[in-house]
Motif scaffolding. Structure first.
Motif, PDB file in Angstrom:
ATOM      1  N   THR A   1     103.756  52.580 -18.699  1.00 28.63           N
ATOM      2  CA  THR A   1     102.459  53.236 -18.816  1.00 28.63           C
ATOM      3  C   THR A   1     102.146  53.577 -20.266  1.00 28.63           C
TER       4      THR A   1
ATOM      5  N   GLY B   1      98.953  57.195 -19.346  1.00 31.41           N
ATOM      6  CA  GLY B   1      98.746  57.291 -17.908  1.00 31.41           C
ATOM      7  C   GLY B   1      98.290  56.018 -17.239  1.00 31.41           C
ATOM      8  N   GLU B   2      98.028  54.967 -18.001  1.00 29.83           N
ATOM      9  CA  GLU B   2      97.569  53.696 -17.439  1.00 29.83           C
ATOM     10  C   GLU B   2      98.751  52.739 -17.300  1.00 29.83           C
TER      11      GLU B   2
ATOM     12  N   ILE C   1     100.656  49.314 -17.170  1.00 25.83           N
ATOM     13  CA  ILE C   1     100.527  47.978 -17.753  1.00 25.83           C
ATOM     14  C   ILE C   1     101.293  47.024 -16.835  1.00 25.83           C
TER      15      ILE C   1
ATOM     16  N   ARG D   1      93.509  44.837 -24.796  1.00 23.40           N
ATOM     17  CA  ARG D   1      94.102  46.012 -24.154  1.00 23.40           C
ATOM     18  C   ARG D   1      94.952  46.803 -25.148  1.00 23.40           C
TER      19      ARG D   1
ATOM     20  N   THR E   1      92.615  48.939 -27.206  1.00 23.32           N
ATOM     21  CA  THR E   1      92.160  50.092 -26.427  1.00 23.32           C
ATOM     22  C   THR E   1      93.258  51.142 -26.311  1.00 23.32           C
ATOM     23  N   ALA E   2      94.496  50.681 -26.047  1.00 26.73           N
ATOM     24  CA  ALA E   2      95.627  51.612 -25.909  1.00 26.73           C
ATOM     25  C   ALA E   2      95.890  52.354 -27.217  1.00 26.73           C
TER      26      ALA E   2
ATOM     27  N   THR F   1      93.182  54.904 -27.769  1.00 24.71           N
ATOM     28  CA  THR F   1      93.338  56.020 -26.838  1.00 24.71           C
ATOM     29  C   THR F   1      94.438  56.967 -27.307  1.00 24.71           C
TER      30      THR F   1
END
Length: 191
Positions: free
Chosen positions: A88, A91-92, A94, A124, A127-128, A131
């Motif tokens: 993760t 919290g997302e 992968i 991605r 974005t990660a 974030t």
């Protein structure tokens, strides 16, 4: 997040493993120097990493192949076993990634070591990274890729250089360890 507590024999074995990795990666004495090679440009905070990827893996990684056999032997000699978890970032989950938490699960303790790897697209990864930075994590660019590390003020445990939990983003992959130094032990295929 669990803190790191390692016995001296385990540290010695891990250090020997890191030395072997560094030695294996060092240029041979006969290797010609490239005087006109210029350093890679440093990216902006929102750029994805540009580290070239090694060869494509022949088999999917496991918790036992994610790190060197020497490290696995040292951890199991301490009586530790591994628990595989989803990879993760903020919290997302992968997909196709894994986080491996090594500890002695027979006793209640917060001592253990975390190693993780996941394939990740450039979009991605960007974005990660954005974030994590927005959440207060710190960015450090290097020739290996982009390190994103938790602010030391909020780290549960730090390595000798003061780094806590750290992600390393490369070209098509990301790794994770509970400290930046721990990333050196990861030998996962980097697609």
């Amino acid at each position: 997040m669990p803190s790191r507590s390692i016995s001296r024999p385990l540290l010695a074995i891990a250090a020997a493993g890191m030395l072997a990795v560094v030695t294996a990666c060092a240029p041979s004495p006969a290797a010609p120097e490239k005087p006109d090679a210029s350093p890679a440009p440093v990216g902006t905070p929102s750029e994805a990493p540009v580290t070239p990827a090694p060869e494509t893996p022949t088999a999917a990684p496991t918790c036992e192949t994610l790190i060197s056999p020497t490290t696995v032997d040292a951890l199991t000699a301490e009586g530790w076993t591994v628990e595989k978890r989803e990879f993760t970032i903020a919290g997302e989950v992968i997909a196709d990634g894994m986080q491996c938490f090594w500890a002695d699960f027979a006793v209640a303790s917060d001592h253990g070591q975390l190693y993780g790897w996941a394939p990740i697209s450039t979009e991605r990864a960007k974005t990660a990274i954005d974030t994590l930075i927005a959440e207060g994590w710190l960015r450090e660019d290097s020739d290996r890729g982009v390190y994103i590390t938790v602010d030391p003020k909020f780290a549960f445990a730090t390595d000798e250089e003061g780094y806590g939990m750290t992600y390393l983003f490369g070209d098509g992959w990301v790794t994770l360890s509970d400290t930046k130094q721990g990333l050196v032990l990861i030998e996962a295929p980097q697609q």
